[in-house]
Design a protein around this motif. Structure first.
Motif, PDB file in Angstrom:
ATOM      1  N   ILE A  14      50.285 -46.112 -27.483  1.00  0.00           N
ATOM      2  CA  ILE A  14      49.013 -45.401 -27.332  1.00  0.00           C
ATOM      3  C   ILE A  14      49.178 -44.037 -26.647  1.00  0.00           C
ATOM      4  CG2 ILE A  14      47.505 -47.427 -27.442  1.00  0.00           C
ATOM      5  CD1 ILE A  14      47.405 -47.298 -24.330  1.00  0.00           C
ATOM      6  N   GLY A  15      50.392 -43.691 -26.277  1.00  0.00           N
ATOM      7  CA  GLY A  15      50.617 -42.376 -25.671  1.00  0.00           C
ATOM      8  C   GLY A  15      50.131 -42.278 -24.233  1.00  0.00           C
ATOM      9  N   SER A  16      50.352 -43.334 -23.448  1.00  0.00           N
ATOM     10  CA  SER A  16      49.726 -43.402 -22.122  1.00  0.00           C
ATOM     11  C   SER A  16      50.211 -42.334 -21.133  1.00  0.00           C
ATOM     12  CB  SER A  16      49.891 -44.799 -21.524  1.00  0.00           C
ATOM     13  OG  SER A  16      51.250 -45.140 -21.477  1.00  0.00           O
ATOM     14  N   GLN A  17      51.363 -41.725 -21.399  1.00  0.00           N
ATOM     15  CA  GLN A  17      51.797 -40.627 -20.520  1.00  0.00           C
ATOM     16  C   GLN A  17      50.839 -39.441 -20.586  1.00  0.00           C
ATOM     17  OE1 GLN A  17      54.725 -40.030 -18.383  1.00  0.00           O
ATOM     18  NE2 GLN A  17      54.258 -42.202 -18.355  1.00  0.00           N
ATOM     19  N   ALA A  18      50.046 -39.409 -21.626  1.00  0.00           N
ATOM     20  CA  ALA A  18      49.157 -38.260 -21.838  1.00  0.00           C
ATOM     21  C   ALA A  18      48.094 -38.127 -20.751  1.00  0.00           C
ATOM     22  CB  ALA A  18      48.490 -38.367 -23.206  1.00  0.00           C
ATOM     23  N   TRP A  19      47.617 -39.240 -20.221  1.00  0.00           N
ATOM     24  CA  TRP A  19      46.572 -39.158 -19.182  1.00  0.00           C
ATOM     25  C   TRP A  19      47.087 -39.611 -17.815  1.00  0.00           C
ATOM     26  CZ3 TRP A  19      46.231 -42.160 -23.609  1.00  0.00           C
ATOM     27  CH2 TRP A  19      46.406 -43.527 -23.436  1.00  0.00           C
ATOM     28  N   ASP A  20      48.388 -39.860 -17.719  1.00  0.00           N
ATOM     29  CA  ASP A  20      48.991 -40.166 -16.421  1.00  0.00           C
ATOM     30  C   ASP A  20      48.975 -38.880 -15.586  1.00  0.00           C
ATOM     31  OD1 ASP A  20      50.786 -40.529 -14.293  1.00  0.00           O
ATOM     32  OD2 ASP A  20      51.971 -41.978 -15.438  1.00  0.00           O
ATOM     33  N   HIS A  71      41.900 -24.772 -17.287  1.00  0.00           N
ATOM     34  CA  HIS A  71      40.609 -24.090 -17.441  1.00  0.00           C
ATOM     35  C   HIS A  71      39.939 -24.531 -18.741  1.00  0.00           C
ATOM     36  CE1 HIS A  71      42.816 -20.814 -15.099  1.00  0.00           C
ATOM     37  NE2 HIS A  71      41.759 -21.030 -14.354  1.00  0.00           N
ATOM     38  N   MET A  72      40.797 -24.879 -19.692  1.00  0.00           N
ATOM     39  CA  MET A  72      40.288 -25.169 -21.033  1.00  0.00           C
ATOM     40  C   MET A  72      41.134 -26.300 -21.625  1.00  0.00           C
ATOM     41  SD  MET A  72      39.349 -22.352 -23.890  1.00  0.00           S
ATOM     42  CE  MET A  72      40.887 -21.740 -24.526  1.00  0.00           C
ATOM     43  N   VAL A  73      40.509 -27.210 -22.332  1.00  0.00           N
ATOM     44  CA  VAL A  73      41.262 -28.253 -23.033  1.00  0.00           C
ATOM     45  C   VAL A  73      41.115 -28.007 -24.534  1.00  0.00           C
ATOM     46  CG1 VAL A  73      40.991 -29.938 -21.177  1.00  0.00           C
ATOM     47  CG2 VAL A  73      39.336 -29.914 -23.067  1.00  0.00           C
ATOM     48  N   SER A  74      42.101 -28.489 -25.274  1.00  0.00           N
ATOM     49  CA  SER A  74      42.127 -28.106 -26.661  1.00  0.00           C
ATOM     50  C   SER A  74      42.470 -29.286 -27.569  1.00  0.00           C
ATOM     51  CB  SER A  74      43.159 -26.990 -26.819  1.00  0.00           C
ATOM     52  OG  SER A  74      43.008 -26.408 -28.067  1.00  0.00           O
ATOM     53  N   PRO A  75      41.443 -30.037 -27.957  1.00  0.00           N
ATOM     54  CA  PRO A  75      41.659 -31.199 -28.818  1.00  0.00           C
ATOM     55  C   PRO A  75      42.143 -30.779 -30.207  1.00  0.00           C
ATOM     56  CG  PRO A  75      39.331 -31.009 -28.159  1.00  0.00           C
ATOM     57  CD  PRO A  75      40.035 -29.860 -27.567  1.00  0.00           C
ATOM     58  N   ALA A 105      39.332 -38.663 -24.205  1.00  0.00           N
ATOM     59  CA  ALA A 105      38.442 -38.366 -23.069  1.00  0.00           C
ATOM     60  C   ALA A 105      39.226 -38.484 -21.761  1.00  0.00           C
ATOM     61  CB  ALA A 105      37.250 -39.318 -23.079  1.00  0.00           C
ATOM     62  N   ALA A 106      40.006 -39.554 -21.632  1.00  0.00           N
ATOM     63  CA  ALA A 106      40.806 -39.752 -20.412  1.00  0.00           C
ATOM     64  C   ALA A 106      41.832 -38.637 -20.265  1.00  0.00           C
ATOM     65  CB  ALA A 106      41.507 -41.112 -20.471  1.00  0.00           C
ATOM     66  N   MET A 107      42.427 -38.242 -21.370  1.00  0.00           N
ATOM     67  CA  MET A 107      43.439 -37.187 -21.338  1.00  0.00           C
ATOM     68  C   MET A 107      42.815 -35.862 -20.886  1.00  0.00           C
ATOM     69  SD  MET A 107      45.968 -36.035 -24.443  1.00  0.00           S
ATOM     70  CE  MET A 107      47.376 -34.961 -24.115  1.00  0.00           C
ATOM     71  N   ALA A 108      41.669 -35.534 -21.458  1.00  0.00           N
ATOM     72  CA  ALA A 108      41.009 -34.267 -21.109  1.00  0.00           C
ATOM     73  C   ALA A 108      40.629 -34.231 -19.631  1.00  0.00           C
ATOM     74  CB  ALA A 108      39.768 -34.063 -21.983  1.00  0.00           C
ATOM     75  N   VAL A 109      40.105 -35.351 -19.133  1.00  0.00           N
ATOM     76  CA  VAL A 109      39.726 -35.399 -17.714  1.00  0.00           C
ATOM     77  C   VAL A 109      40.959 -35.225 -16.831  1.00  0.00           C
ATOM     78  CG1 VAL A 109      38.846 -36.929 -15.892  1.00  0.00           C
ATOM     79  CG2 VAL A 109      37.602 -36.720 -18.060  1.00  0.00           C
ATOM     80  N   SER A 110      42.077 -35.862 -17.198  1.00  0.00           N
ATOM     81  CA  SER A 110      43.293 -35.722 -16.382  1.00  0.00           C
ATOM     82  C   SER A 110      43.809 -34.279 -16.425  1.00  0.00           C
ATOM     83  CB  SER A 110      44.381 -36.710 -16.824  1.00  0.00           C
ATOM     84  OG  SER A 110      44.977 -36.318 -18.043  1.00  0.00           O
ATOM     85  N   THR A 162      45.132 -31.225 -26.137  1.00  0.00           N
ATOM     86  CA  THR A 162      44.606 -32.564 -25.900  1.00  0.00           C
ATOM     87  C   THR A 162      44.789 -33.400 -27.157  1.00  0.00           C
ATOM     88  OG1 THR A 162      42.975 -31.479 -24.484  1.00  0.00           O
ATOM     89  CG2 THR A 162      42.598 -33.791 -24.972  1.00  0.00           C
ATOM     90  N   CYS A 163      45.979 -33.959 -27.276  1.00  0.00           N
ATOM     91  CA  CYS A 163      46.299 -34.755 -28.465  1.00  0.00           C
ATOM     92  C   CYS A 163      47.443 -35.687 -28.120  1.00  0.00           C
ATOM     93  CB  CYS A 163      46.697 -33.839 -29.617  1.00  0.00           C
ATOM     94  SG  CYS A 163      46.948 -34.727 -31.159  1.00  0.00           S
ATOM     95  N   LEU A 164      47.516 -36.809 -28.841  1.00  0.00           N
ATOM     96  CA  LEU A 164      48.483 -37.842 -28.460  1.00  0.00           C
ATOM     97  C   LEU A 164      49.810 -37.788 -29.212  1.00  0.00           C
ATOM     98  CD1 LEU A 164      46.013 -40.857 -28.205  1.00  0.00           C
ATOM     99  CD2 LEU A 164      46.977 -39.499 -26.335  1.00  0.00           C
ATOM    100  N   ASP A 165      49.937 -36.910 -30.178  1.00  0.00           N
ATOM    101  CA  ASP A 165      51.111 -37.016 -31.060  1.00  0.00           C
ATOM    102  C   ASP A 165      52.449 -36.828 -30.352  1.00  0.00           C
ATOM    103  OD1 ASP A 165      50.226 -34.320 -30.861  1.00  0.00           O
ATOM    104  OD2 ASP A 165      51.498 -33.763 -32.532  1.00  0.00           O
TER     105      ASP A 165
END
Ligand code: PBG
Length: 311
Positions: free
Chosen positions: A72-78, A146-150, A134-139, A104-107
């Motif tokens: 699930i790419g959990s390092q992304a929001w760690d 300043h900006m997140v980029s899904p 959502a969790a990734m962006a918040v982290s 902001t992407c899990l790939d």
């Protein structure tokens, strides 16, 4: 006379540099298929960000390459994950002199290389991916973005991220939405740059290159969901889509001159087949002429200098 009446001028402030930060390296590693671009350590990324600020470009966009990937790419929001560490390092180096944006992407974080979580039968699961974004962006906001980029092209991602950021008090963190993002072969070198483990393709969630209207539809959805910037990607082969989007968007429009666009031109220039400097200039001028307010380009620092000399 031509200089005086030029209809399009590219300013350093409208250029954004995509950068790569990799876990477990001490010094920069050049990316073979992106000559002149590097995977950076959390130390060397600070120097690069400082150079970017000195060059007067508008911002940088960080991509992370973790040592350990999972389903699930959990390092992304760690909070200690490599991308979040990179964001903090860069903010420490440049403060508010640059817009610090994060992908902001899990790939980069999933062991299968897809941009989202998978269903048991191996399809990308749009809806179960949304809370992960959502969790990734918040982290990322907590780390100082300043900006997140899904960039994962899941339906509904902008609304979910906006809602999560607002609920956590990050009402001032903006969202640059990859809106008209096409399933493009021109992403090839990027996948080397992020040690991508993808098998297969992204045609189930990225757009079909033959579809122009669909790019507009995706953009309108992102605008309705609250995007602060909408993006067309790739740039050079999608100038029609870019012009369409620029016509209707009420928010700034970005274009991403992707890895393959950079690599093609660098390769031809290295062979002495084209004039490198003039081609870089012309490619960026064309993207701005078509309607981009900001351009993500691996040439951002060099081009800032180039355009400063030009005008
Ligand atoms: C996905 C992402 C990609 C790029 C930026 N974000 C790759 C993909 O969608 O496969 C490509 C950028 C480039 O080619 O320069 N997180």
């Amino acid at each position: 006379m031509r200089r005086m009446v030029a209809e399009t001028r590219v300013a350093p402030a409208q250029l954004m540099l995509p950068v790569f930060v990799k876990e477990g390296i001490d010094s920069p590693v050049e990316i073979t298929s992106l000559p002149g671009q590097y995977q950076h350590s959390t130390e060397s990324i600070k120097e690069l960000a400082t150079r970017a600020a000195e060059a007067g470009i508008g911002g940088i966009d960080l991509f992370g390459i973790p040592e350990h990937k999972d389903e699930i790419g959990s390092q992304a929001w760690d909070p200690k994950g490599i991308l979040n560490a990179g964001i903090s390092a860069v903010r420490e180096a440049v403060g508010d002199e640059l817009v610090v944006c994060a992908d902001t992407c899990l790939d980069e974080f999933t062991d299968h290389g897809h941009c989202g979580a998978l269903t048991p039968d191996g399809r990308v699961d749009n809806d179960s991916t949304l809370p992960l974004y959502a969790a990734m962006a918040v982290s990322q906001a907590q780390a100082g973005a300043h900006m997140v980029s899904p960039s994962g092209m899941m339906d509904g991602q902008i609304a979910v991220i906006r809602d999560a950021l607002d609920r956590e008090g990050f009402t001032d963190v903006s969202i640059m939405a990859y809106s008209a993002k096409y399933a493009s072969a021109f992403f090839g070198p990027f996948r080397d740059a992020v040690d991508c483990s993808l098998k297969g393709d992204r045609k189930a969630y990225q757009q079909d290159p033959s579809n122009r209207r669909e790019g507009m539809r995706e953009t309108l959805l992102d605008l309705a969901e609250g995007a602060d910037v909408v993006m067309v990607k790739p740039a050079s082969h999608y100038l029609d889509v870019l012009a369409d989007v620029a016509e209707v968007s009420q928010v700034p429009v970005a274009a991403y001159q992707v890895s393959g666009e950079y690599a093609m031109l660098e390769a031809a220039a290295a062979n002495g087949w084209i004039d490198r400097r003039r081609c870089i200039n012309e490619s960026l001028t064309s993207i701005v002429r078509a309607g981009a307010d900001l351009v993500l380009t691996y040439w951002a620092i060099e081009a800032a200098q180039m355009f400063r000399e030009e005008f």
